[in-house]
Each structure stands twice: as structure tokens, then as C-alpha cells.
Design an enzyme around this catalytic site. Structure first.
Site, PDB file in Angstrom:
ATOM      1  N   ASP A   1      34.655  44.408  39.611  1.00 47.59           N
ATOM      2  CA  ASP A   1      33.356  43.746  39.509  1.00 47.59           C
ATOM      3  C   ASP A   1      32.852  43.382  40.906  1.00 47.59           C
ATOM      4  O   ASP A   1      33.438  43.786  41.905  1.00 47.59           O
ATOM      5  CB  ASP A   1      33.452  42.513  38.599  1.00 47.59           C
ATOM      6  CG  ASP A   1      34.505  41.536  39.093  1.00 47.59           C
ATOM      7  OD1 ASP A   1      34.943  41.664  40.260  1.00 47.59           O
ATOM      8  OD2 ASP A   1      34.894  40.638  38.332  1.00 47.59           O
TER       9      ASP A   1
ATOM     10  N   ASP B   1      37.333  41.509  44.357  1.00 47.98           N
ATOM     11  CA  ASP B   1      38.781  41.544  44.094  1.00 47.98           C
ATOM     12  C   ASP B   1      39.196  42.655  43.140  1.00 47.98           C
ATOM     13  O   ASP B   1      40.350  43.034  43.100  1.00 47.98           O
ATOM     14  CB  ASP B   1      39.295  40.185  43.612  1.00 47.98           C
ATOM     15  CG  ASP B   1      38.998  39.938  42.150  1.00 47.98           C
ATOM     16  OD1 ASP B   1      37.810  40.005  41.772  1.00 47.98           O
ATOM     17  OD2 ASP B   1      39.947  39.704  41.383  1.00 47.98           O
TER      18      ASP B   1
ATOM     19  N   GLU C   1      41.726  48.844  35.432  1.00 51.03           N
ATOM     20  CA  GLU C   1      41.057  48.146  36.535  1.00 51.03           C
ATOM     21  C   GLU C   1      41.996  47.982  37.734  1.00 51.03           C
ATOM     22  O   GLU C   1      43.117  47.506  37.582  1.00 51.03           O
ATOM     23  CB  GLU C   1      40.569  46.763  36.067  1.00 51.03           C
ATOM     24  CG  GLU C   1      39.686  46.071  37.098  1.00 51.03           C
ATOM     25  CD  GLU C   1      38.962  44.851  36.539  1.00 51.03           C
ATOM     26  OE1 GLU C   1      39.378  44.324  35.494  1.00 51.03           O
ATOM     27  OE2 GLU C   1      37.965  44.431  37.170  1.00 51.03           O
TER      28      GLU C   1
ATOM     29  N   TYR D   1      43.412  14.989  39.244  1.00 50.64           N
ATOM     30  CA  TYR D   1      43.923  16.345  39.360  1.00 50.64           C
ATOM     31  C   TYR D   1      45.412  16.446  39.105  1.00 50.64           C
ATOM     32  O   TYR D   1      45.948  17.523  38.898  1.00 50.64           O
ATOM     33  CB  TYR D   1      43.606  16.885  40.757  1.00 50.64           C
ATOM     34  CG  TYR D   1      43.260  18.344  40.756  1.00 50.64           C
ATOM     35  CD1 TYR D   1      44.187  19.281  41.194  1.00 50.64           C
ATOM     36  CD2 TYR D   1      42.040  18.798  40.281  1.00 50.64           C
ATOM     37  CE1 TYR D   1      43.899  20.625  41.181  1.00 50.64           C
ATOM     38  CE2 TYR D   1      41.745  20.138  40.268  1.00 50.64           C
ATOM     39  CZ  TYR D   1      42.670  21.048  40.721  1.00 50.64           C
ATOM     40  OH  TYR D   1      42.386  22.374  40.704  1.00 50.64           O
TER      41      TYR D   1
END
Ligand SMILES: *[C@@H]1O[C@H](CO)[C@@H](O)[C@H](O)[C@H]1NC(C)=O
Ligand SMILES: *[C@@H]1O[C@H](CO)[C@@H](O)[C@H](O)[C@H]1NC(C)=O
Length: 506
Positions: free
Chosen positions: A96, A93, A485, A237
Site C-alpha cells: 500500500d 512498508d 504481499e 499507558y
């Protein structure tokens, strides 16, 4: 099911500048106050081609013979092997070598949305854009292939971030992570369903069987993961913020792809969930719900949901009002502005990788302008009236800033313009390629290249970096990851913007 019932196209009418001429004049004054002094005249077609090429540089897996960024080679060829599942492919993405399926799915959705809205302006680049989507969807099909599981990530992020290695060399654990009914992760599951549904629309005319396959997976998948969330995810959740919007986002894309009443009912019954403040398990409010009209990005879908539904001909409330509030929280002349601008005019939000915000938000603004134009609509923000020409101009200013019309006179897209970032925070770009340096470069051996002040040996053409700070300044230093980045979700919405402006340059 009949293919034709899947495939009912939306008719979008082109923005016609003449019809809106009077309104344009009305806003000329307001516009002047915010217009930038730098010369425009950008080559949007060139930038479009490059923005797509970037995705080739992010490819994981076995590269095809058609690969154009040839300094990249095969990588991650054994992903999933340790558990007997084929998880080869997809995208890294950012800078990295981890495959994070959540932002990958969002980027795929935005690539698909760009093609749906502006594919007709892409010319010969349309094929490349579709290939970029397919590289994502082929992998997302793999990630949802094993019944009962959804793979959400490949690669141990701590081990990966501890090394500076070419993807072709990486030897850190390629741990696969999955969600299941015992370990739910509904936001990733829903984001993948959204990506598959959106991509199915993008492939309708060029590859109908593939489009059907994607849509079927999205439907089955949402059926088994999203509908069943209530009973087994709550209360565990329910306390977390941040998945309601993905559930609605997935439903909105499935609604658009199928026109089914099932999704429409779900949307109408649940859209209010976006208005409710979300609390975390410590009872702290983490999202104000109603204040989030300006939010749109890989982790927040609010504005995108409203715009998508409005554009899908559901010109009713709350979608219309919410979409208008979005405009009013973004446009600099609005009295209810909730984002910041740099002195040079760049939209700014807190956190890293700022350019993800101007690209995603400008994309929404552009498509809203086109929808509004279709029905002769304006947005009222207090006393300020905003029409489609102003929205289009706003989006263009943000794009032009990124391409070099800014106080640094710097393009933030690698390989575009005279001056662009030369030292990006990207492992592959910063380390000599296999062709030039065939020997493996170990984890820590790469630090040399990370610390180097030399320009990147490999040009990651089309990569748009995180961008300047709020004072319009940019350091061009590999170590400043928030600025240097690139990410797939900065570029994906930019495709739609560049395609539109390449065909409507003024
Ligand atoms: C940017 O270009 C303008 C116009 O050519 C010039 O006046 C200005 O000094 C330049 N700024 C930088 C930072 O190079
Ligand atoms: C850019 O560099 C300057 C000078 O080295 C430094 O003060 C500043 O903090 C850097 N900016 C960022 C965002 O790292």
C-alpha cells in the site's frame, strides 16, 4: 564528545567449519531427519542484490538519478506540507502507500543489523545496502526533527486501503500522525531510537559524520521520550502490553553504539519486565512474557534483545539463558519447540505474512551461531545438544526454502529463480507504470488491475511475499494478501542471511 568514544568496533570471529567438525558429525543424524530433499545450489549473491533492489521499489519521495527500478517515479512529494513539516521520503512498508514509521523503523534496524554483522560479505552490494538504510534514516531524522513531536505515520490508512492506486497517483489524505507528551506512543519512539542507534554503527566506517548525527539524535531523542515515560505515561499507558520490549530494544542498541553504563544499568534493572505477563485495560493477559522467547518481529523484540546483548559481549544471565531458550523454542529437534513447521520444513507462526518469521528468526539463529562459535558454546535443549553448525544449517534450510527448495519448486522472491510469484499484492507492481500509462489512474479505476488475473506489468525485483500456507501451498493470487504481499520487514533480515551464505556457500 570524541568520535573515537562512539566508535569502538566489535571483533567478530569468523565461523570456522573445521574446528566444529566433530560436533557436526555428532549432529549429522539429527540433521538428516530434518533435511529437505530438494536440490540446493542457490545463487545467494544474485538473491542478495535483488533483496536490496526491492527497497528501491518501496521508496517514497523524490527518487534520485541513481534509481534502478525505473518504473517507479516520485511520489508523496507534499507529505507533511499541510502542517509545515518536511516528511518527504521513507518507505511504503508493503503493498500500500501509507508510511508506517513503526515497521519502517524496525526494517531499518534490521537492515543496519544485517550490515553490522555481514556487511563484510556483501562486496559491491554493501554500498547499495547502506543506501537502503540511508533512505530510511534520512526520513527518520525528519520524523524526529520537530522538538516535542515524533511523527509516526503519514497517510490515512482507511482511505488508502479503499483505493488501488499507484503511489505516483495517490490523492487520498496524506494525514501526518504524531505522538507527543499528550499523545504518547512510546513503542514507535523507541523503535526509531533503536533504528538510529543501529544505523549509526552501520555507517561508522563509511560516513562517520552521518553516524555521529544519527547517534546524537538517538541519544537526545531517547532521553526526552523514553526516560520521561514513567511519570507521564502511567497509569494511562502502563496497562498496555507491548512497549517494554521496544524500550529495552532501544536501550540495547544505544548500549551497543555507545557502551555507556547508563543504558546497561537500565537494561539490567528492567529486563525482568519481559518476563511479566502483560495485561490490557480489561485485565486480560495479552502476552505471557516468559513464554515469548521465540518472539522476534516488528511488534515483539524479546529474542532480539537477548541476542543483541549476548553478542555485545554481555555473556551473562538472564541474556544468555534467554538466548538459549530462544534456540530451544525454534529448532525442530528441541523438546521445548514452540513454533510450527510445514511438511516441507518452513517455520510457521500464526497471522499473515508468514515469511517475516523465518527470515527474522533465521537471522538471529545465524548470528547466535557465530557468537557461540566465538566462545566455543553449545545450547542444551533437554537432552538435545545444539552447536553452531546445526544452527547455521537451520538458517540455510529456511533461506533455501524461500529461494525455491520447497514442495512447490517455487522461489518466493520476485525475479529470482525459474518460478516466482507473478501476481503480488502490491499497488505499484500491479498497475502499468507512468511510462506506459501516463494518465492518472483514480482510486477505483485501479480495481481493474487488482482483480486482474494477469501477471504484474512491473517486476518488483527482490520482493519476498508473505509466502505459502502451512501446507506448503501457494496460490499466486493478488487478492490473497496474506500470501502475496511483500513487506520491508520480510526482506530486511534476509540481507544478512544472503550475505553470509553468499560468502559461505557449501
Ligand atoms: C518439484 O520438482 C520435483 C523434482 O524435479 C518434482 O518431482 C515435483 O513434481 C515438482 N513439484 C511441483 C509441484 O512442481
Ligand atoms: C487458495 O486457493 C484455493 C482454491 O481456490 C482455496 O481453497 C484456498 O483457500 C486458497 N488459499 C488461500 C490461503 O487463500
Amino acid at each position: 564528545m570524541l568520535v573515537s568514544s562512539f566508535f569502538r568496533e566489535y571483533s567478530l570471529i569468523e565461523f570456522n567449519p573445521e574446528v566444529k567438525m566433530c560436533r557436526l558429525r555428532l549432529f549429522f543424524f539429527v540433521t538428516l531427519m530434518f533435511s529437505v530433499a530438494w536440490v540446493s545450489g542457490h545463487d545467494y549473491s544474485d538473491a542478495l542484490a535483488k533483496s536490496i533492489l526491492f527497497f528501491e521499489g518501496q521508496r517514497s519521495g523524490k527518487l534520485p538519478s541513481s534509481q534502478r527500478l525505473i518504473w517507479r517515479k516520485d511520489s508523496g512529494l507534499h507529505d507533511g506540507e499541510q502542517i509545515g513539516v518536511d516528511l518527504v521520503g521513507g518507505y511504503y512498508d508493503a503493498g500500500d502507500n501509507v508510511k508506517f514509521n513503526f515497521p519502517m523503523a524496525f526494517s531499518t534496524t534490521m537492515l543496519a543489523w544485517s550490515v553490522i554483522e555481514t556487511g563484510r560479505f556483501m562486496g559491491s552490494e554493501l554500498q547499495n545496502a547502506l543506501e537502503a538504510i540511508r533512505w530510511g534514516t534520512d526520513y527518520l531524522l525528519k520524523a524526529t526533527h520537530l522538538p516535542g513531536f515524533v511523527f509516526v505515520q503519514v497517510g490515512d490508512p482507511n482511505a488508502d486501503h479503499n483505493c488501488w492506486q499507484r503511489p505516483e497517483d495517490m490523492d487520498t489524505p496524506r494525514t501526518p500522525y504524531a505522538v507527543s507528551q499528550d499523545h504518547p506512543g512510546s513503542e514507535v519512539a523507541a523503535e526509531i531510537a533503536a533504528a538510529l542507534a543501529a544505523s549509526s554503527i552501520a555507517f561508522r566506517t563509511s560516513d562517520a559524520p552521518y553516524a555521529v548525527k544519527l547517534l546524537r539524535r538517538a541519544i537526545t531523542y531517547r532521553g526526552s521520550y523514553v526516560d520521561s515515560l514513567g511519570p507521564w505515561v502511567c497509569p494511562f499507558y502502563c496497562d498496555h502490553s507491548g512497549y517494554q520490549d521496544e524500550l529495552l530494544w532501544a536501550a540495547a542498541w544505544l548500549q551497543r553504539a555507545t557502551r555507556s553504563q547508563i543504558y546497561w544499568k537500565y537494561l539490567v534493572q528492567n529486563i525482568h519486565n519481559l518476563e511479566t505477563p502483560a495485561v490490557n485495560p480489561n485485565e486480560e493477559i495479552v502476552s505471557m512474557g516468559g513464554d515469548s522467547f521465540a518472539e522476534f518481529g516488528w511488534d515483539t523484540k524479546h529474542a532480539g534483545i537477548n541476542l543483541l546483548l549476548f553478542g555485545g559481549l554481555h555473556r551473562v544471565d538472564p541474556f544468555q539463558t534467554n538466548a538459549d531458550r530462544f534456540v530451544c523454542s525454534v529448532l525442530p529437534e528441541s523438546p521445548t519447540l514452540s513454533v510450527e513447521y510445514s511438511p516441507g520444513g518452513l517455520l510457521f507462526k500464526p497471522g499473515g505474512s508468514n515469511l517475516q518469521h523465518p527470515t527474522a528468526i533465521s537471522f538471529l539463529i545465524l548470528i547466535y551461531a557465530r557468537y557461540m562459535n566465538h566462545i566455543n558454546k553449545v545450547v542444551r535443549c533437554g537432552d538435545v545438544v545444539i552447536g553452531p553448525p546445526r544452527l547455521i544449517e537451520f538458517a540455510k534450510e529456511q533461506v533455501d526454502y524461500i529461494l525455491g527448495s520447497n514442495p512447490m519448486n517455487m522461489s518466493y522472491m520476485v525475479g529470482y529463480g525459474k518460478r516466482y510469484p507473478l501476481k503480488i499484492h502490491h499497488r505499484g507492481a500491479s498497475i502499468p507504470s507512468i511510462d506506459r500509462h501516463p494518465d492518472r489512474i483514480e482510486c477505483k479505476a485501479g480495481t481493474l488491475y487488482y482483480s486482474s488475473t494477469e501477471p504484474d506489468p512491473n517486476l518488483l525485483i527482490g520482493a519476498v511475499v508473505g509466502g505459502p500456507d502451512i501446507q506448503d501451498s501457494y496460490n499466486d493470487s493478488r487478492q490473497t494478501s496474506v500470501q502475496a504481499e511483500p513487506t520491508t520487514y520480510i526482506n530486511a533480515p534476509l540481507l544478512g542471511l544472503l550475505a553470509y551464505f553468499s560468502a559461505h556457500a557449501t
